[in-house]
Every structure is written in C-alpha cells, then in structure tokens.
Write an enzyme that holds these catalytic residues in place. Structure first.
Site, PDB file in Angstrom:
ATOM      1  N   LYS A 191     -34.674 -17.685   4.415  1.00  0.00           N
ATOM      2  CA  LYS A 191     -35.740 -18.565   3.907  1.00  0.00           C
ATOM      3  C   LYS A 191     -35.676 -19.852   4.726  1.00  0.00           C
ATOM      4  O   LYS A 191     -34.812 -20.690   4.508  1.00  0.00           O
ATOM      5  CB  LYS A 191     -35.494 -18.852   2.422  1.00  0.00           C
ATOM      6  CG  LYS A 191     -36.727 -19.151   1.592  1.00  0.00           C
ATOM      7  CD  LYS A 191     -37.564 -20.308   2.046  1.00  0.00           C
ATOM      8  CE  LYS A 191     -37.075 -21.646   1.562  1.00  0.00           C
ATOM      9  NZ  LYS A 191     -37.801 -22.788   2.150  1.00  0.00           N
ATOM     10  N   GLU A 266     -23.440 -26.518   4.171  1.00  0.00           N
ATOM     11  CA  GLU A 266     -23.363 -27.546   5.214  1.00  0.00           C
ATOM     12  C   GLU A 266     -24.381 -28.603   4.838  1.00  0.00           C
ATOM     13  O   GLU A 266     -25.588 -28.362   4.911  1.00  0.00           O
ATOM     14  CB  GLU A 266     -23.660 -26.953   6.584  1.00  0.00           C
ATOM     15  CG  GLU A 266     -22.523 -26.077   7.037  1.00  0.00           C
ATOM     16  CD  GLU A 266     -22.740 -25.458   8.385  1.00  0.00           C
ATOM     17  OE1 GLU A 266     -23.763 -25.733   9.029  1.00  0.00           O
ATOM     18  OE2 GLU A 266     -21.885 -24.670   8.778  1.00  0.00           O
ATOM     19  N   CYS A 300     -27.272 -33.812  11.293  1.00  0.00           N
ATOM     20  CA  CYS A 300     -26.264 -34.017  10.249  1.00  0.00           C
ATOM     21  C   CYS A 300     -25.034 -34.721  10.809  1.00  0.00           C
ATOM     22  O   CYS A 300     -24.373 -35.466  10.109  1.00  0.00           O
ATOM     23  CB  CYS A 300     -25.887 -32.683   9.632  1.00  0.00           C
ATOM     24  SG  CYS A 300     -25.348 -31.480  10.844  1.00  0.00           S
ATOM     25  N   GLU A 397     -27.862 -41.481   3.529  1.00  0.00           N
ATOM     26  CA  GLU A 397     -28.200 -40.757   4.762  1.00  0.00           C
ATOM     27  C   GLU A 397     -29.677 -41.030   5.053  1.00  0.00           C
ATOM     28  O   GLU A 397     -30.557 -40.567   4.330  1.00  0.00           O
ATOM     29  CB  GLU A 397     -27.965 -39.257   4.571  1.00  0.00           C
ATOM     30  CG  GLU A 397     -28.181 -38.482   5.861  1.00  0.00           C
ATOM     31  CD  GLU A 397     -28.056 -36.966   5.686  1.00  0.00           C
ATOM     32  OE1 GLU A 397     -28.616 -36.421   4.719  1.00  0.00           O
ATOM     33  OE2 GLU A 397     -27.418 -36.331   6.545  1.00  0.00           O
TER      34      GLU A 397
HETATM   35  P1  NAD Z   1     -33.320 -29.673   2.003  1.00  0.00           P
HETATM   36  O1  NAD Z   1     -32.079 -29.562   1.197  1.00  0.00           O
HETATM   37  O2  NAD Z   1     -34.454 -30.439   1.444  1.00  0.00           O
HETATM   38  O3  NAD Z   1     -33.899 -28.225   2.351  1.00  0.00           O
HETATM   39  C1  NAD Z   1     -33.132 -27.260   3.011  1.00  0.00           C
HETATM   40  C2  NAD Z   1     -33.626 -25.887   2.626  1.00  0.00           C
HETATM   41  O4  NAD Z   1     -33.387 -25.676   1.240  1.00  0.00           O
HETATM   42  C3  NAD Z   1     -35.120 -25.669   2.831  1.00  0.00           C
HETATM   43  O5  NAD Z   1     -35.331 -24.364   3.328  1.00  0.00           O
HETATM   44  C4  NAD Z   1     -35.674 -25.802   1.426  1.00  0.00           C
HETATM   45  O6  NAD Z   1     -36.877 -25.096   1.238  1.00  0.00           O
HETATM   46  C5  NAD Z   1     -34.558 -25.196   0.612  1.00  0.00           C
HETATM   47  N1  NAD Z   1     -34.514 -25.585  -0.795  1.00  0.00           N
HETATM   48  C6  NAD Z   1     -34.940 -26.735  -1.363  1.00  0.00           C
HETATM   49  N2  NAD Z   1     -34.739 -26.699  -2.682  1.00  0.00           N
HETATM   50  C7  NAD Z   1     -34.167 -25.516  -2.981  1.00  0.00           C
HETATM   51  C8  NAD Z   1     -33.705 -24.894  -4.165  1.00  0.00           C
HETATM   52  N3  NAD Z   1     -33.792 -25.499  -5.366  1.00  0.00           N
HETATM   53  N4  NAD Z   1     -33.155 -23.672  -4.096  1.00  0.00           N
HETATM   54  C9  NAD Z   1     -33.027 -23.036  -2.897  1.00  0.00           C
HETATM   55  N5  NAD Z   1     -33.463 -23.566  -1.739  1.00  0.00           N
HETATM   56  C10 NAD Z   1     -34.015 -24.797  -1.771  1.00  0.00           C
HETATM   57  O7  NAD Z   1     -32.843 -30.261   3.411  1.00  0.00           O
HETATM   58  P2  NAD Z   1     -33.779 -30.720   4.637  1.00  0.00           P
HETATM   59  O8  NAD Z   1     -34.391 -32.029   4.270  1.00  0.00           O
HETATM   60  O9  NAD Z   1     -34.616 -29.573   5.061  1.00  0.00           O
HETATM   61  O10 NAD Z   1     -32.681 -30.925   5.801  1.00  0.00           O
HETATM   62  C11 NAD Z   1     -32.024 -32.114   6.065  1.00  0.00           C
HETATM   63  C12 NAD Z   1     -30.632 -32.129   5.437  1.00  0.00           C
HETATM   64  O11 NAD Z   1     -29.834 -31.076   5.978  1.00  0.00           O
HETATM   65  C13 NAD Z   1     -29.864 -33.408   5.735  1.00  0.00           C
HETATM   66  O12 NAD Z   1     -29.209 -33.848   4.567  1.00  0.00           O
HETATM   67  C14 NAD Z   1     -28.834 -32.969   6.780  1.00  0.00           C
HETATM   68  O13 NAD Z   1     -27.683 -33.760   6.864  1.00  0.00           O
HETATM   69  C15 NAD Z   1     -28.547 -31.589   6.328  1.00  0.00           C
HETATM   70  N6  NAD Z   1     -27.945 -30.811   7.430  1.00  0.00           N
HETATM   71  C16 NAD Z   1     -26.594 -30.545   7.391  1.00  0.00           C
HETATM   72  C17 NAD Z   1     -25.987 -29.844   8.426  1.00  0.00           C
HETATM   73  C18 NAD Z   1     -24.508 -29.584   8.425  1.00  0.00           C
HETATM   74  O14 NAD Z   1     -24.066 -28.772   9.214  1.00  0.00           O
HETATM   75  N7  NAD Z   1     -23.722 -30.224   7.563  1.00  0.00           N
HETATM   76  C19 NAD Z   1     -26.754 -29.401   9.503  1.00  0.00           C
HETATM   77  C20 NAD Z   1     -28.121 -29.683   9.515  1.00  0.00           C
HETATM   78  C21 NAD Z   1     -28.700 -30.385   8.455  1.00  0.00           C
END
Ligand code: NAD
Length: 503
Positions: A191, A266, A300, A397
């Site tokens: 997804k 992550e 991230c 962040e």
């Molecule tokens: P997000 O958490 O908003 O969304 C990530 C994914 O989760 C999307 O596909 C979204 O549709 C899905 N999602 C949202 N709500 C959900 C739920 N209730 N149940 C299941 N899936 C759900 O994150 P974002 O804004 O897309 O990405 C940015 C974030 O990702 C930042 O916080 C960044 O630090 C983090 N990130 C971390 C790493 C790492 O390796 N630690 C790497 C890349 C990004």
C-alpha cells in the site's frame, strides 16, 4: 533545447499512460480499478496540476489482494532459491532499463530533484541485487548440540506480509522493504502513500515482466485510514513493514493487535549533527548542508538539528548561511536544481507554520523563512539560529529544507541537547578526538551514528531507530529476521532417559 525542456518532453510521454488509465491496483497479476470504482486525484507539487486519478481502494480490494498473496505463498516459498534469486536479479535489470522513466515520474509526483532521483532509482535496483544474492542463505540456521539431542534451527518465511510506504523517496523505500520480503520467500501486499503513487505501479509491472508469478506481489492504492487500516487488520497478513510517521506507527500497532501482527516500524527523526571545535570544519559544513537540504529535507535521516560548539559558532554559522542562501531552488527536472517543491499543500502548510513558530519563540530566521513563487509548493532553504532545545523548531520533525542551529559549550551540554527529543534515529558527530567520539557515540540515543561522515548507507548494516523512531532493523540478515520465523528441531542422538509417568 535545454536539458529541462527535453526532460519535460520525455516526462510527458511517460505520463501518458497514467493520464489515460490513472494509477490502478495490481492483484493476482491483473491491473484493476478499485472494486467500488472510486478514485481520488493526484496532483504534482511542481505546479499543482492534475496528474491522474488513483484507485481509492477499501477493505474489499485489500481482502482480494491478501487472498491472492495467501494463494501464491506456498509455491513462492517452495520455489528453488536459485530460481527466486534469478527472478530478483531480473527485476533489478528491469529497474535499470526503466531508470529514467522511474526517476522522471518520481520527480513529478514528489517534487524531488532529478540529481537525487536518478540515483534513487538505481539504488532500488541495488536493493534487489543485494537481497537476491542473500536469498540462498535466508533459511540457514545453527546447530546447537546438547547432551542428548542434536538441536538445529532453520528459518521459514512468515507468510503474506503487508508493506506500507510513505511519500518520501517512495520508489527506493518500496524496494528496500519488498526486496528482502520476496528474497525471504514471503508474498506481499503493498500500500503506497496516497501523495506519491506513480512509481509503485511501474515497480510491480517490472517485477511481473521479470517473471515474478502473479499474486506474489500485489499493489493496492488508497487512503491510509481506509486501505492501509484494512491491510493492518487483515487476518491473512502475518506482518506489517511500515515506514512513516511515529503517530501512524502507533495507530498501526493498535489496529494490528487483534490479529497479533508482527510489526517493523521505521518512523520519524529529529536528528542532531554535532560539530565540536576540533573537527574538520569544512567537511562538517558540507555534510551538515547535504544532510538537511538534499531530498528537500524530506528525509527521515536528515540532520535537522545542528549543535555547534559556541567558540566556533559565529564563523561556522556565517559560512553556513552563505551556502544556504546559495542553494538552487527550482524545477525538479532541471539538472541544476538542488531543492524542489515540497510534496503537497498539507505538508507545505506544516513546514511554513514553523516559520511563525520560530519567530514567536524568539529564534532568528537567518536564511529563508519564506515561500518561493506562487505556484507549486516551494520554500526557500531555511536556517534558524539563536534557537534553544525547548522550542518547537528543535523538538518537532519539520521534514523540510529547514535547519535549526543550537550552540553548546561543553561535551555534556551537547549530549544533553542531542538526546533531548522523543526521537532517536540517527546522529552525526564531528570531532577529531577519538576518545571523545567513542564516549559520545556510546551515550548518544540513536539507532545509527556516523562519525566524521554524512549518512552513507551500507546494505549489510542495521538500519533503524530507537525511542519514537522505530522498532526493528532493516539491512542484511536483520531484514530476514523480520520476514521469517525461527524453527527449532531437536533430534535425539540416543536412548536418553524419558521421564515415565503412570508406569
Ligand atoms: P504517514 O505515516 O502519514 O504515511 C505513511 C503511510 O502510512 C502511507 O502509505 C499512509 O497512507 C499510511 N497510513 C496512514 N494512516 C494509516 C493507518 N491508520 N493505517 C495504515 N496505514 C496508514 O507518513 P508520511 O507523511 O507519508 O511520511 C513521512 C514520515 O515517514 C516522516 O515522519 C519520516 O520521518 C518517516 N520516514 C521514516 C523513515 C525511516 O527509515 N525511519 C524513512 C522514510 C520516512
């Protein structure tokens, strides 16, 4: 014709299919609309123009994908590993062959600059090659003889898994999660993030053209709280590999509780780069700038907090400001561009809101602090100075090209400030004092630390964070640990005494 004009022309060709058909799901080898027929719109952050529609899937589509992954699992698990390895290498070949298309679509969909996205596409191929070559050792175990038994361990793939990815470098991150899952022998339901769906469809198509059997990898597009949630709750899905925000990780943990999901998270970061007065300051400057302003700061592992020793701060910050003012903001497909637009209006508003927070909390906006142009989600690379650790700009962040600089006097101060956030993903330490580096890295709360270096990813090393930055590790054998179950088998080596009850 300029490079930019040529690139835009080629992008237009690559986008034609999406404009005609939209981004669709891919389940059991078939390209499908959402069962409900619903779609949502996907716009480019570059000029806010409509790119295409995207399938807005729900639990029905997730159920079909999970069933397809379940049906495909036994044959994929039992395929000779050399065949599996060959398919994964062919997927890498397919990525390389279409690297430009992937990179251009990613730039248009996410606003990331081509100078970074062309490398990200190739890193996706490298992820597949790396895990392809590890696949033959995935089931290896140990022999642990005891006085009466020959104990052996082996590992088996856990089953169909869900992979949920974010919008920052979505192509590369998807390969990073999916390649080890497939190498381990798991089947996948992916997804992708709703803000950046284009390249996930290219990827699954490349995989099937490379010979991946239908159903082994299924793609379901949709909103997080709808399709994502249904995936985390599905009983046939044995584990969820998730990359995204910390609060979403926490929701997924709750959603997965009833079906006892194994999770790998992550999550976010607010990573410090700590510059001591004895460091190679020119290299520290280059690395600090690279780690926050590359990839639009939507990274991230970005070094979003600069901790600089007070006695060198004036000089260091003056040079830093000059460089930040000089960063080239522009069209992502222009090879000269260093920073492109932020992913989406929602995220743009969030990043911009920190300019006011910085001012009202008493920090100085030394560079940037404003949007660029009136179309697209561009912000000028920003530097906050005179900040303290309790300010929102030092705690939250921001996830944009925005750096918060804080000064410190002693090593103890630096450590206290560095550890003073809920996060613990990465840290970057600049010093030429070896014993200080050893002392400091031992106490720094982070899953990954680089000393006198920017983040240079080496695939066999563990990737992941502590505190609110995550649970679990990717990379090398750590990835297999997540996607596989340990099994112990004890073989009696003789006629040892078995306790006799009721004799
Ligand atoms: P997000 O958490 O908003 O969304 C990530 C994914 O989760 C999307 O596909 C979204 O549709 C899905 N999602 C949202 N709500 C959900 C739920 N209730 N149940 C299941 N899936 C759900 O994150 P974002 O804004 O897309 O990405 C940015 C974030 O990702 C930042 O916080 C960044 O630090 C983090 N990130 C971390 C790493 C790492 O390796 N630690 C790497 C890349 C990004």
């Amino acid at each position: 014709m300029s490079d930019l004009t040529q690139n835009i022309k080629r992008l237009t060709d690559y986008l034609t299919r999406f404009r005609t058909d939209g981004v669709q799901n891919h389940i059991a080898g078939k390209t499908l609309s959402a069962t409900s027929g619903k779609v949502f719109d996907n716009a480019s952050p570059v000029d806010e123009s409509h790119i295409c529609t995207v399938a807005q899937s729900d639990g029905t589509d997730i159920d079909a994908a999970a069933k397809a992954a379940k049906a495909a699992f036994p044959a994929w698990r039992d395929m000779p590993v050399t065949d599996r390895r060959a398919i994964l290498h062919r997927i890498a070949d397919g990525i390389v062959a279409r690297a430009e298309e992937i990179a251009f679509c990613e730039c248009w969909d996410t606003g990331q600059a081509i100078r970074f996205m062309s490398k990200a596409a190739l890193r996706g191929a490298a992820n597949f090659r790396y895990f392809a070559d590890l696949a033959p050792s995935a089931r290896d175990g140990q022999m642990l003889p005891s006085p009466t038994l020959m104990n052996v361990t082996t590992r088996l793939p856990i089953g169909p898994v869900g992979v949920i990815t974010p919008w920052n470098t979505p192509f590369m991150l998807s390969t990073w999660k999916i390649a080890p899952a497939l190498a381990a022998g798991c089947t996948v339901v992916h997804k992708p993030a709703e803000f950046s769906p284009l390249t996930a469809q290219l990827l699954v198509e490349i995989a099937e053209q490379a010979g991946l059997p239908p159903g082994v990898w299924n793609l379901v597009n949709g909103l997080g709280e709808q399709a994502g949630k249904a995936l985390t709750e599905h009983p046939d899905i044995k584990a969820i590999a998730f990359v995204g925000e910390s609060r979403t990780g926490s929701m997924i943990m709750k959603q997965g509780a009833d079906t006892l999901k194994r999770v790998h998270f992550e999550l976010g970061g607010k990573n410090p780069v700590i510059v001591f007065d004895d460091a190679d300051l020119d290299r520290a400057l280059d690395a600090a700038i690279f780690m926050i302003y590359s990839l639009n700061g939507e990274r991230c592992t970005s070094s979003s907090r600069l901790l600089v020793q007070s006695n060198i701060a004036d000089k260091f910050l003056t040079k830093l400001k000059a460089r930040v003012d000089n960063i080239r903001v522009g069209h992502p497909l222009d090879p000269a561009t260093e920073v492109g637009p932020l992913i989406h209006k929602t995220h743009f508003d969030k990043v911009v809101s920190f300019f006011d927070k910085a001012r009202s909390d008493g920090a100085t906006i030394a560079a940037g602090g404003e949007r660029v142009g009136d179309k697209g989600y561009y912000v000028r690379p920003t530097l906050f100075t005179n900040a303290s650790t309790d300010m929102a700009i030092a705690q939250d962040e921001i996830f944009g090209p925005v750096l918060t600089a804080i000064t410190f006097d002693t090593e103890q101060d630096a450590l206290r400030i560095a550890n003073d956030t809920p996060y613990g993903l990465t840290g970057y330490v600049w010093t030429n004092d070896l014993t200080r580096a050893l002392r400091f890295t031992d106490k720094l709360e982070a899953g990954m630390i680089w000393v006198n270096s920017e983040n240079v990813r080496h695939l066999p090393t563990p990737f992941g964070g502590v505190k609110a930055s995550g649970i679990g590790r990717d990379g090398g054998d750590w990835s297999f640990d997540f996607y596989m179950e340990q099994k112990h088998i004890g073989f009696a080596t003789g006629q040892h005494k078995i306790p006799r009850l009721g004799a």
